[in-house]
Design a protein around this motif. Structure first.
Motif, PDB file in Angstrom:
ATOM      1  N   SER A  13       0.332  -5.094  -4.489  1.00 31.91           N
ATOM      2  CA  SER A  13      -0.224  -5.091  -3.139  1.00 31.91           C
ATOM      3  C   SER A  13      -0.144  -6.469  -2.508  1.00 31.91           C
ATOM      4  N   ASP A  14      -0.127  -6.461  -1.196  1.00 30.67           N
ATOM      5  CA  ASP A  14      -0.450  -7.666  -0.445  1.00 30.67           C
ATOM      6  C   ASP A  14      -1.348  -7.241   0.710  1.00 30.67           C
ATOM      7  N   GLU A  15      -1.993  -8.191   1.329  1.00 34.18           N
ATOM      8  CA  GLU A  15      -2.983  -7.850   2.351  1.00 34.18           C
ATOM      9  C   GLU A  15      -2.356  -7.223   3.587  1.00 34.18           C
ATOM     10  N   ALA A  16      -1.080  -7.506   3.861  1.00 40.97           N
ATOM     11  CA  ALA A  16      -0.451  -7.017   5.091  1.00 40.97           C
ATOM     12  C   ALA A  16       0.036  -5.573   4.971  1.00 40.97           C
ATOM     13  N   THR A  17       0.642  -5.213   3.839  1.00 39.22           N
ATOM     14  CA  THR A  17       1.297  -3.904   3.746  1.00 39.22           C
ATOM     15  C   THR A  17       0.601  -2.912   2.834  1.00 39.22           C
ATOM     16  N   GLY A  18      -0.409  -3.329   2.087  1.00 40.86           N
ATOM     17  CA  GLY A  18      -1.068  -2.429   1.149  1.00 40.86           C
ATOM     18  C   GLY A  18      -0.270  -2.297  -0.141  1.00 40.86           C
ATOM     19  N   TYR A  19      -0.444  -1.178  -0.847  1.00 40.02           N
ATOM     20  CA  TYR A  19       0.182  -1.003  -2.153  1.00 40.02           C
ATOM     21  C   TYR A  19       1.607  -0.484  -2.052  1.00 40.02           C
TER      22      TYR A  19
END
Length: 194
Positions: free
Chosen positions: A175-181
């Motif tokens: 995950s990253d905060e911008a795109t999700g999992y």
């Protein structure tokens, strides 16, 4: 016969749990107490999340106990195998907290778990741990038997496959905060290198 592994709440605490069924779906009375077995891992919450059946009929269950990876190997009758770890139980610390969600057995009898290692912040890494037949971490794999892989934050491994060439493929999410999992695959050489 079929063996189901998971966890159950006994005395207010979650513990490893197994049930073995006969081919007709009834509980196998020759296994544990009337077909079921529960195993506490010390006095902490313990969750069995993956299992393998060995060629000799023994069952290994992996999961988590408090902040540690936990494995238990059972004899054919459901009693813990005293030749594995301490009284059949192995726990391994890996980071601030760790849990195994997948388990495979290699042809040489070594066991590999895949899961998640928390680093003490909101970050988690993909985690692999390989054990020798007696339950000790395999020093020839990664660093003292442990391999961690950071892809983004957080990362989790939820399944593991052993290829015929000895390579391991872990699947899970990153995950990253911008795109999700996102879905993720990581392939490892037999020594634990990516």
């Amino acid at each position: 016969k079929l063996v189901v592994a998971g966890y159950a709440k006994t005395g207010g605490t979650y513990v490893f749990a197994l049930a073995r069924y006969l081919p007709d779906g009834t509980l196998d009375g020759s296994f544990g107490g009337g077909g079921t077995v529960t195993t506490p891992i010390g006095s902490v919450e313990a969750f069995g999340l993956a299992a393998v059946l060995q060629p000799d009929g023994k069952v290994v269950v992996a999961g988590g106990a408090d902040t540690r990876i936990a494995l238990v190997r059972y004899e054919v009758d459901g009693t813990p195998d005293a030749t594995f770890g301490s009284g059949g139980i192995v726990t391994t610390a890996a980071g601030a907290s760790a849990v195994a969600g997948a388990l495979v057995r290699q042809p040489d009898g070594k066991l590999v778990v895949a899961g998640t290692r928390e680093t003490g912040t909101i970050d988690r890494d993909v985690l692999l741990v390989r054990y020798d037949v007696d339950g000790t971490p395999d020093a020839a794999f990664g660093s003292g038997g442990v391999v961690t892989t950071s892809i983004r934050r957080p990362d989790d491994a939820m399944a593991l496959v052993l290829q015929p060439d000895g390579k391991l493929v872990a699947s899970g999410r990153s995950s990253d905060e911008a795109t999700g999992y996102d879905f993720v695959l990581v392939r490892y050489r037999p020594d634990g290198s990516v």
